[in-house]
Design an enzyme around this catalytic site. Structure first.
Site, PDB file in Angstrom:
ATOM      1  N   LEU A 266       0.826  -1.210   0.000  1.00  0.00           N
ATOM      2  CA  LEU A 266       0.000   0.000   0.000  1.00  0.00           C
ATOM      3  C   LEU A 266       0.858   1.257   0.000  1.00  0.00           C
ATOM      4  O   LEU A 266       1.801   1.363   0.784  1.00  0.00           O
ATOM      5  CB  LEU A 266      -0.909   0.001   1.229  1.00  0.00           C
ATOM      6  CG  LEU A 266      -1.920  -1.148   1.311  1.00  0.00           C
ATOM      7  CD1 LEU A 266      -2.667  -1.112   2.630  1.00  0.00           C
ATOM      8  CD2 LEU A 266      -2.899  -1.078   0.139  1.00  0.00           C
ATOM      9  N   GLY A 267       0.534   2.201  -0.843  1.00  0.00           N
ATOM     10  CA  GLY A 267       1.279   3.453  -0.905  1.00  0.00           C
ATOM     11  C   GLY A 267       0.384   4.662  -0.804  1.00  0.00           C
ATOM     12  O   GLY A 267       0.247   5.284   0.243  1.00  0.00           O
ATOM     13  N   ARG A 268      -0.271   5.003  -1.917  1.00  0.00           N
ATOM     14  CA  ARG A 268      -1.121   6.179  -1.992  1.00  0.00           C
ATOM     15  C   ARG A 268      -2.159   6.217  -0.865  1.00  0.00           C
ATOM     16  O   ARG A 268      -2.405   7.254  -0.260  1.00  0.00           O
ATOM     17  CB  ARG A 268      -1.845   6.197  -3.343  1.00  0.00           C
ATOM     18  CG  ARG A 268      -2.715   7.418  -3.573  1.00  0.00           C
ATOM     19  CD  ARG A 268      -3.703   7.183  -4.712  1.00  0.00           C
ATOM     20  NE  ARG A 268      -3.105   6.483  -5.828  1.00  0.00           N
ATOM     21  CZ  ARG A 268      -2.655   7.065  -6.932  1.00  0.00           C
ATOM     22  NH1 ARG A 268      -2.735   8.366  -7.054  1.00  0.00           N
ATOM     23  NH2 ARG A 268      -2.153   6.346  -7.911  1.00  0.00           N
ATOM     24  N   ARG A 304       1.468  15.426 -11.272  1.00  0.00           N
ATOM     25  CA  ARG A 304       0.351  14.553 -11.604  1.00  0.00           C
ATOM     26  C   ARG A 304      -0.672  15.184 -12.560  1.00  0.00           C
ATOM     27  O   ARG A 304      -1.108  14.525 -13.518  1.00  0.00           O
ATOM     28  CB  ARG A 304      -0.352  14.052 -10.336  1.00  0.00           C
ATOM     29  CG  ARG A 304       0.504  13.131  -9.480  1.00  0.00           C
ATOM     30  CD  ARG A 304      -0.299  12.499  -8.357  1.00  0.00           C
ATOM     31  NE  ARG A 304      -1.207  11.487  -8.866  1.00  0.00           N
ATOM     32  CZ  ARG A 304      -2.520  11.630  -8.964  1.00  0.00           C
ATOM     33  NH1 ARG A 304      -3.101  12.763  -8.575  1.00  0.00           N
ATOM     34  NH2 ARG A 304      -3.265  10.661  -9.448  1.00  0.00           N
ATOM     35  N   CYS A 333       7.379  27.043 -18.234  1.00  0.00           N
ATOM     36  CA  CYS A 333       7.227  27.333 -19.663  1.00  0.00           C
ATOM     37  C   CYS A 333       6.763  26.092 -20.423  1.00  0.00           C
ATOM     38  O   CYS A 333       7.460  25.576 -21.313  1.00  0.00           O
ATOM     39  CB  CYS A 333       8.533  27.865 -20.233  1.00  0.00           C
ATOM     40  SG  CYS A 333       8.950  29.500 -19.612  1.00  0.00           S
ATOM     41  N   TYR A 362       2.958  10.646  -4.663  1.00  0.00           N
ATOM     42  CA  TYR A 362       3.422  11.029  -5.999  1.00  0.00           C
ATOM     43  C   TYR A 362       3.424  12.537  -6.170  1.00  0.00           C
ATOM     44  O   TYR A 362       3.162  13.056  -7.252  1.00  0.00           O
ATOM     45  CB  TYR A 362       2.577  10.329  -7.078  1.00  0.00           C
ATOM     46  CG  TYR A 362       2.496   8.852  -6.824  1.00  0.00           C
ATOM     47  CD1 TYR A 362       3.625   8.058  -6.987  1.00  0.00           C
ATOM     48  CD2 TYR A 362       1.323   8.257  -6.357  1.00  0.00           C
ATOM     49  CE1 TYR A 362       3.574   6.704  -6.716  1.00  0.00           C
ATOM     50  CE2 TYR A 362       1.269   6.904  -6.079  1.00  0.00           C
ATOM     51  CZ  TYR A 362       2.400   6.129  -6.255  1.00  0.00           C
ATOM     52  OH  TYR A 362       2.365   4.787  -5.975  1.00  0.00           O
TER      53      TYR A 362
END
Length: 384
Positions: A266-268, A304, A333, A362
């Site tokens: 599990l991350g997010r 993202r 830019c 992220y």
């Protein structure tokens, strides 16, 4: 104006910067632990989501392992004091030095994604005269109902071993003296909100397990990856994902054999909601059809939206004005340096502070120095 952020304290901090709600992180970790402990599940934190030192320190204190996808991440996990026996190493393109690092530190397991990779791991293990534990990452062809860039479990994805190649891969492993097949590994994608995708994964895991059992192969671990999403639309209303039903689905859906463990990566879902990018309005520019709120945070600080067209809720945390619509854009830019179009915000002026929510995963870890910009610093709720 938001009461969630200490806006007055923010005014003395150079923008842009990351702000982490350590109280929310604590609550999330407590929920992950309490729900996974119900079933004796093993959780590895996917360090690619956020490798901030203070975040990692808190995660380590909850006894989680680490899921790594590069040798640099393995080194970071070790340097942060995570035990090697809790580190699993995935990734389609492991370099020789990365494999050697994993072997030298006796990590828990390599999640292997091709027979070509197995050959190299066995060659290096043979040279070092050291047995290596591996799990086969099998592509289950389960649709994850998420963005095409973060779907990983379909036949056309670059990840994993195709089911047609499983028997050939197992036959190859039986001929490798320094490879021990520890288990099987799956990961169908990220930011999955439809839990039925995980039910479908359980069905496929059971089918694949049956095949291994028919071959007389005992598997110690079933690693189902991660992928549980967060609510980007309503972060304040739903700050902690539905870990209760997520873990329950796997407890009820996977038919475990005696002595087997289910592992997660599990991350997010662990860190996504605790992080926010705070940025200052440089100018409000009147356009032909819309007004632009030009902020000092850009795609270099949070990529993202530019990379995935991902949505992040944007709040003006210093204005009480009436609602107006703005395109919120950064200073880089590139035309893709935009955080959202037609965003309804309180009347916005130069110097207002914006919070781009749900940036704990992220966000900081994908920062770049394009345009030679400096990396944003991080600040924490328990230190302000």
């Amino acid at each position: 104006m938001s009461n969630y952020f200490p806006a007055e304290k923010f005014k003395s901090i150079p923008t842009p910067f990351y702000f982490y709600d350590m109280g929310l992180l604590e609550q999330t970790l407590q929920k992950v632990k309490s729900e996974s402990d119900k079933y004796n599940f093993v959780v590895h934190y996917a360090i690619k989501a956020n490798a901030n030192d203070r975040i990692l320190e808190r995660i380590r204190e909850y006894g989680m392992g680490v899921d790594c996808v590069s040798g640099f991440e393995v080194k970071k996990a070790l340097d942060m004091g995570f035990p090697a026996q809790g580190i699993v190493f995935a990734g389609v393109g492991k370099a020789d030095w990365e494999i050697e690092m994993g072997i030298d530190n006796n990590i828990a397991c390599f999640n292997v994604e091709s027979t070509a990779e197995l050959d190299v791991i066995n060659e290096i293990a043979t040279r070092k005269n050291q047995k290596v534990k591996v799990a086969m990452r099998i592509n289950p062809n389960v649709k994850a109902n998420t963005h095409k860039y973060i779907t990983t479990g379909l036949d056309e994805n670059k990840f994993g071993i195709h089911q047609m190649d499983v028997e050939k891969t197992v036959d190859a492993i039986t001929k490798m003296d320094f490879i021990n097949l520890e288990g099987i590994h799956f990961h169908i994608g990220s930011q999955i909100m439809d839990l039925s995708s995980f039910s479908a994964l359980c069905e496929r895991v059971n089918e694949i397990q049956d095949w291994f059992e028919e071959k007389g192969i005992a598997l110690k671990t079933i690693n189902v990856g991660g992928g549980l999403g967060i609510d980007y639309n309503k972060p304040a209303e739903n700050p902690i994902p539905d870990f209760e039903n997520y873990f329950r689905i796997f407890s009820e859906g996977i038919k475990l054999r005696p002595g087997q463990e289910i592992h997660f990566e599990l991350g997010r879902s662990v860190v996504g909601q605790c992080g926010n990018l705070i940025s200052k309005v440089l100018y409000v520019k009147e356009g032909v059809k819309t007004n632009f709120a030009i902020i000092d945070g850009g795609m270099t600080d949070l990529i993202r939206p530019a990379l995935y067209q991902a949505y992040h809720k944007i709040e003006n945390i210093t204005s009480n004005g009436s609602e107006e619509k703005y395109d919120v854009v950064g200073p880089i830019c590139e035309s893709s340096d935009s955080f959202g179009k037609d965003i309804e915000l309180p009347k916005t002026s130069r110097g207002d502070l914006m919070a781009i929510r749900s940036a704990g995963a992220y966000g900081e870890v994908m920062v770049s120095r394009y345009n030679l910009r400096e990396e944003p610093k991080a600040y924490y709720s328990d230190q302000l």
